[in-house]
Design an enzyme around this catalytic site. Structure first.
Site, PDB file in Angstrom:
ATOM      1  N   LYS A  93       0.750  -1.152   0.041  1.00 16.99           N
ATOM      2  CA  LYS A  93      -0.218   0.174  -0.017  1.00 16.99           C
ATOM      3  C   LYS A  93       0.808   1.465  -0.127  1.00 16.99           C
ATOM      4  O   LYS A  93       0.344   2.312  -0.191  1.00 16.99           O
ATOM      5  CB  LYS A  93      -1.055  -0.064   1.033  1.00 16.99           C
ATOM      6  CG  LYS A  93      -0.348   0.459   2.415  1.00 16.99           C
ATOM      7  CD  LYS A  93      -1.515   0.513   3.321  1.00 16.99           C
ATOM      8  CE  LYS A  93      -0.982   1.295   4.903  1.00 16.99           C
ATOM      9  NZ  LYS A  93      -0.011   0.354   5.806  1.00 16.99           N
ATOM     10  N   HIS A 221       1.304  -3.433  14.636  1.00 20.48           N
ATOM     11  CA  HIS A 221       1.837  -2.439  14.253  1.00 20.48           C
ATOM     12  C   HIS A 221       1.940  -1.433  15.128  1.00 20.48           C
ATOM     13  O   HIS A 221       0.677  -1.069  15.744  1.00 20.48           O
ATOM     14  CB  HIS A 221       0.888  -2.233  12.800  1.00 20.48           C
ATOM     15  CG  HIS A 221       1.676  -1.330  11.871  1.00 20.48           C
ATOM     16  ND1 HIS A 221       2.139  -0.109  12.378  1.00 20.48           N
ATOM     17  CD2 HIS A 221       1.830  -1.408  10.598  1.00 20.48           C
ATOM     18  CE1 HIS A 221       2.570   0.603  11.313  1.00 20.48           C
ATOM     19  NE2 HIS A 221       2.595  -0.049  10.244  1.00 20.48           N
ATOM     20  N   GLU A 298       6.664  -5.878   8.234  1.00 23.61           N
ATOM     21  CA  GLU A 298       5.892  -5.206   7.190  1.00 23.61           C
ATOM     22  C   GLU A 298       6.529  -3.733   7.006  1.00 23.61           C
ATOM     23  O   GLU A 298       5.706  -3.025   6.914  1.00 23.61           O
ATOM     24  CB  GLU A 298       4.583  -5.179   7.343  1.00 23.61           C
ATOM     25  CG  GLU A 298       3.995  -6.798   7.728  1.00 23.61           C
ATOM     26  CD  GLU A 298       2.566  -7.005   8.412  1.00 23.61           C
ATOM     27  OE1 GLU A 298       2.226  -5.540   8.902  1.00 23.61           O
ATOM     28  OE2 GLU A 298       2.178  -7.898   8.298  1.00 23.61           O
TER      29      GLU A 298
END
Ligand SMILES: *Cc1c(COP(=O)(O)O)cnc(C)c1O
Length: 437
Positions: A93, A221, A298
């Site tokens: 993204k 996250h 990530e």
């Protein structure tokens, strides 16, 4: 899928560019990108300067962007060196340019996808499904079915409803439980929307057991632009608690995903190295090498931020004289909130551009507001005034660190489309654009 191979070369002696060939990357019918190979000694900055020079003789001074894939390769080496136990799965993204994904595929990263289209884009490059994590905790049923039929097994969840859908539509999935993190100090917090509180995790793990869904690990996250290394420490400690609970219930816990949040810019505090030092220590404490746990991250911003430079033109100017006699300047620029600067309005300060103009002596600086080109007053390039020398219509502004969350967030409101992109790669890295085998 790479269709035609040729290469545009910029000679290093500063003479006029000669076009020799060019590389087309991506699906020839859809996302198509031309990649320019740079000979040794030629930088992307040199190409930008040439382009500014060329456009300065014309009236048509559209904004443009340049990507440097050499910087992408450097960021990857830096990641591996600084977090040696962690395998990066790039967050698509953040920047889904076909050439960026192709280079990362050849460098050996995995990919974090959050939608069917992102899964498709990565799978079409020939990436094996085991190099993908479907890291969106709430997935549309048809997307789950797509993942199931294409062999994408790793996926995240943080609630009971998701387990019910997975049990029905993708029963062989390998689930990763996303835990809530303290992220109030991150520039882009995510915890209002994602993550199960630690005290709910036992319940979720037991529901999974009852439904016959396999949980293989835990993830989190800490928010994009994380400013507190302690958040990573706390989240890794919490992940350990989830592992222990899962193991007690018979889940094969062996996968830890520490998410994204690593800074993309050099001057960010804390630095990537400072964050990494805390992460490495916490990993060794809670998930020592001997545990055999596979660890991934990530990263998005860390890989993509530095790779793009945006070059914009001043299309309008207003001189505002204040009551006390002070001067302020308002500049209207041909890129803004509805194109590359969507997220910049949420940053703490407006980014400071490089001014491409020669001044005979040190210029006075004036408080200046940078406005985007549309008819909306929200359309600014950042939240605050910045100090700039006096500029004129037709002058250029250069913004560095424009590769993260710029091209992927975009619309053509009011008819203003995103700037044209030129992608460059050092010629010695050209092989990184080859198809994956
Ligand atoms: C956005 C996102 C990332 C990337 O975050 P960065 O701060 O750009 O590193 C990683 N994982 C998930 C689940 C995300 O939503």
């Amino acid at each position: 899928m790479s269709a035609k191979r040729t290469c545009l070369q910029i000679p290093s002696d500063g003479s006029e560019s000669c076009i020799q060939s060019c590389d087309w990357i991506g699906n020839p019918n859809k996302l198509q990108e031309q990649v320019i190979c740079l000979e040794p000694g030629v930088s992307a900055w040199k190409l930008i300067q040439e382009k500014i020079q060329e456009l300065s003789n014309m009236d048509e001074r559209d904004a443009f962007m340049v990507t440097d894939l050499g910087v992408l390769a450097e960021q990857h080496q830096m990641f591996l060196k600084t977090l040696p136990r962690v395998t990066p799965f790039f967050a698509v993204k953040c920047n889904n340019s076909p050439s960026v994904l192709q280079v990362l595929a050849n460098l050996g990263t995995g990919f974090d996808c959050a939608s069917r289209a992102e899964l498709e884009q990565v799978l079409k490059m020939g990436i094996t499904p085991s190099r993908i994590i479907y890291a969106n905790t709430c997935k549309q049923i048809s997307y789950l079915q797509y993942a199931a039929s294409h062999g994408v097994q790793l996926m995240t969840f943080d609630c009971e409803e998701e387990l019910v859908k997975v049990a029905k539509f993708h029963p062989t999935a390998r689930m990763v439980l996303r835990i809530w993190t303290e992220d109030s100090d991150s520039i882009f917090p995510l915890s209002a929307k994602f993550g199960a509180p630690l005290d709910k995790c036992g319940h979720l793990l037991s529901i999974a057991k009852d439904l016959g869904v396999t949980v293989v690990g835990s993830c989190f996250h800490v928010g994009s632009g994380c400013q507190t290394p302690e958040s990573f420490h706390q989240a890794i400690a919490n992940a350990r608690r989830v592992f222990d609970l899962g193991l007690q219930m018979g889940h094969p816990m062996g996968f830890l995903d520490i998410g994204g949040g690593f800074p993309g810019e050099k001057n960010f505090v804390p630095t990537f190295e400072e964050l990494a030092a805390v992460i490495n220590r916490s990993l060794d404490q809670y998930f020592p090498e001997s545990s055999g746990v596979k660890i991934i991250a990530e990263p998005g911003r860390f890989y993509a931020s530095k790779i793009c430079t945006a070059v914009l033109n001043i299309i309008g100017k207003k001189n505002v004289v204040e009551k006390e006699g002070g001067r302020k300047l308002m500049y209207y620029i041909n890129d803004g909130h509805y194109n590359s600067f969507a997220l910049m309005l949420r940053e703490r300060q407006t980014r400071i551009p490089r001014v491409v103009k020669k001044f005979n002596c040190k210029p006075c600086l004036y408080p200046s507001t940078l406005w985007g080109p549309t008819c909306d007053a929200v359309d600014r390039l950042g939240p605050t005034e910045i100090m700039l020398p006096e500029l004129q219509v037709g002058d250029w502004l250069v913004f560095e660190n424009m590769g993260a969350y710029t091209r992927t967030i975009n619309c053509n409101f009011n008819g203003f489309t995103r700037p044209v992109m030129t992608v460059t790669i050092p010629s010695e890295l050209q092989h990184l654009l080859d198809p994956v085998h």
